[in-house]
Design a protein around this motif. Structure first.
Motif, short mmCIF file in Angstrom:
data_model
loop_
_atom_site.label_atom_id
_atom_site.label_comp_id
_atom_site.label_asym_id
_atom_site.label_seq_id
_atom_site.Cartn_x
_atom_site.Cartn_y
_atom_site.Cartn_z
N PRO A 246 26.15 47.10 21.83
CA PRO A 246 27.26 46.20 22.19
C PRO A 246 27.55 46.13 23.69
O PRO A 246 28.63 46.50 24.15
N THR A 247 26.60 45.63 24.44
CA THR A 247 26.81 45.37 25.86
C THR A 247 27.60 44.07 25.98
O THR A 247 27.66 43.27 25.03
N PRO A 248 28.20 43.80 27.13
CA PRO A 248 28.90 42.53 27.31
C PRO A 248 28.03 41.32 26.99
O PRO A 248 28.47 40.38 26.33
N GLU A 249 26.77 41.37 27.45
CA GLU A 249 25.86 40.25 27.21
C GLU A 249 25.61 40.03 25.72
O GLU A 249 25.62 38.89 25.23
N ASN A 250 25.38 41.14 25.00
CA ASN A 250 25.09 41.01 23.57
C ASN A 250 26.31 40.58 22.77
O ASN A 250 26.20 39.84 21.78
N ILE A 251 27.49 41.04 23.18
CA ILE A 251 28.71 40.63 22.49
C ILE A 251 28.95 39.13 22.69
O ILE A 251 29.26 38.39 21.74
N LEU A 252 28.80 38.67 23.93
CA LEU A 252 29.00 37.25 24.22
C LEU A 252 27.98 36.36 23.48
O LEU A 252 28.32 35.31 22.96
N ALA A 253 26.75 36.85 23.43
CA ALA A 253 25.70 36.08 22.73
C ALA A 253 25.99 35.99 21.24
O ALA A 253 25.85 34.93 20.63
N ALA A 254 26.42 37.11 20.65
CA ALA A 254 26.72 37.13 19.22
C ALA A 254 27.93 36.24 18.92
O ALA A 254 27.95 35.52 17.90
N ALA A 255 28.93 36.27 19.79
CA ALA A 255 30.12 35.44 19.58
C ALA A 255 29.77 33.96 19.70
O ALA A 255 30.27 33.12 18.93
N ALA A 256 28.91 33.64 20.66
CA ALA A 256 28.50 32.25 20.85
C ALA A 256 27.70 31.75 19.65
O ALA A 256 27.90 30.61 19.17
N ALA A 257 26.81 32.58 19.15
CA ALA A 257 26.00 32.20 17.99
C ALA A 257 26.86 32.00 16.75
O ALA A 257 26.64 31.09 15.95
N ALA A 258 27.88 32.86 16.61
CA ALA A 258 28.76 32.76 15.44
C ALA A 258 29.62 31.52 15.51
O ALA A 258 30.01 30.97 14.47
N GLY A 259 29.90 31.05 16.73
CA GLY A 259 30.73 29.87 16.88
C GLY A 259 30.00 28.56 16.70
O GLY A 259 30.63 27.49 16.65
N ASN A 260 28.68 28.61 16.62
CA ASN A 260 27.89 27.38 16.46
C ASN A 260 27.73 27.00 15.00
O ASN A 260 27.79 27.83 14.12
#
Length: 251
Positions: free
Chosen positions: A237-251
């Motif tokens: 759970p790095t910042p990059e991975n959290i942001l990527a997962a959140a972005a993917a979930a929002g699509n």
């Protein structure tokens, strides 16, 4: 004069007298034993009753009135951001956990930014699985309880308090922070109301934390920090991975 008959009568009278005395003694002994048994039984009943009252009083005094939080989500999370968001980042943490402290220092600000973005919810779920590392003072449980005290009484200052708690995390194997120190950390973060102080020192959410911890473990979460986006684990759970997962979930 028939001496033998008189002696025989005397012996018989003595025997009858002894018999009567034995009977009387037996009756007296029986009465005494019954009274003694009754007294012992009464003593035991009274002792048990008194002990029960004392135990209840001690338990109540040790932890104060036990409360159930009213501002958390259905699964016991302290939620920040959009309460109706379809993308939810969930963080399970233990305030005694060194890895949680490291996670907070690296990714804490990212979580705050997500919560402020308006389209993501960030859930914090404090539990207590590391009490064994605080030398009998139940620091994990007390710290998790303090987090609920602050969340219930001063949500606006919770994030600042959360950051300060990990910055002042005690070392493993020590005695942890005292209740007074937890109150001081809350006050330094702006959460300085008497209600928060008494909530922390009374251990108002001790029972709730224990129940919540068992509930979280029942979900298959057995370590902290555990970070999930919409229920899916983020292994790193790095910042990059959290942001990527959140972005993917929002699509």
């Amino acid at each position: 004069m028939n001496t033998s008959k008189n002696v025989s009568k005397d012996i018989k009278a003595m025997q009858n007298g002894d018999k009567n005395r034995r009977t009387l003694v037996q009756v007296v002994v029986a009465v005494v034993l019954i009274a003694l048994v009754a007294a012992i039984a009464l003593f035991i009943v009274n002792k048990d009753s008194t002990s029960g009252d004392a135990s209840s009083a001690a338990g109540s005094g040790a932890t104060g009135a036990q409360l159930t939080p009213t501002t958390l989500t259905d699964n016991g999370a302290i939620r920040f951001g959009n309460p109706d968001a379809t993308t939810v980042v969930s963080v399970v943490e233990d305030f005694q956990c060194p890895a949680c402290k490291n996670f907070e220092s690296i990714s804490g600000s990212t979580l705050q930014q997500l919560a402020e973005a308006g389209n993501v919810a960030v859930d914090y779920r404090p539990i207590s699985i590391l009490d064994r590392f605080s030398n009998g003072t139940m620091y994990s449980t007390r710290a998790a309880g303090a987090s609920i005290c602050v969340a219930e009484n001063d949500r606006d200052n919770w994030m600042s308090w959360h950051t300060a708690m990990f910055e002042q995390q005690p070392s493993e194997g020590g005695t942890g922070l005292t209740d007074d120190e937890l109150v001081a950390i809350a006050a330094s973060a702006g959460a300085d109301s008497p209600a928060i102080a008494s909530c922390i020192t009374d251990g108002s959410y001790t029972d709730w934390v224990t129940t919540q911890t068992q509930s979280v473990l029942g979900e298959g979460i057995n370590g902290t920090p555990n970070v999930r986006v919409n229920g899916t684990d983020i292994s790193n759970p790095t910042p990059e991975n959290i942001l990527a997962a959140a972005a993917a979930a929002g699509n």
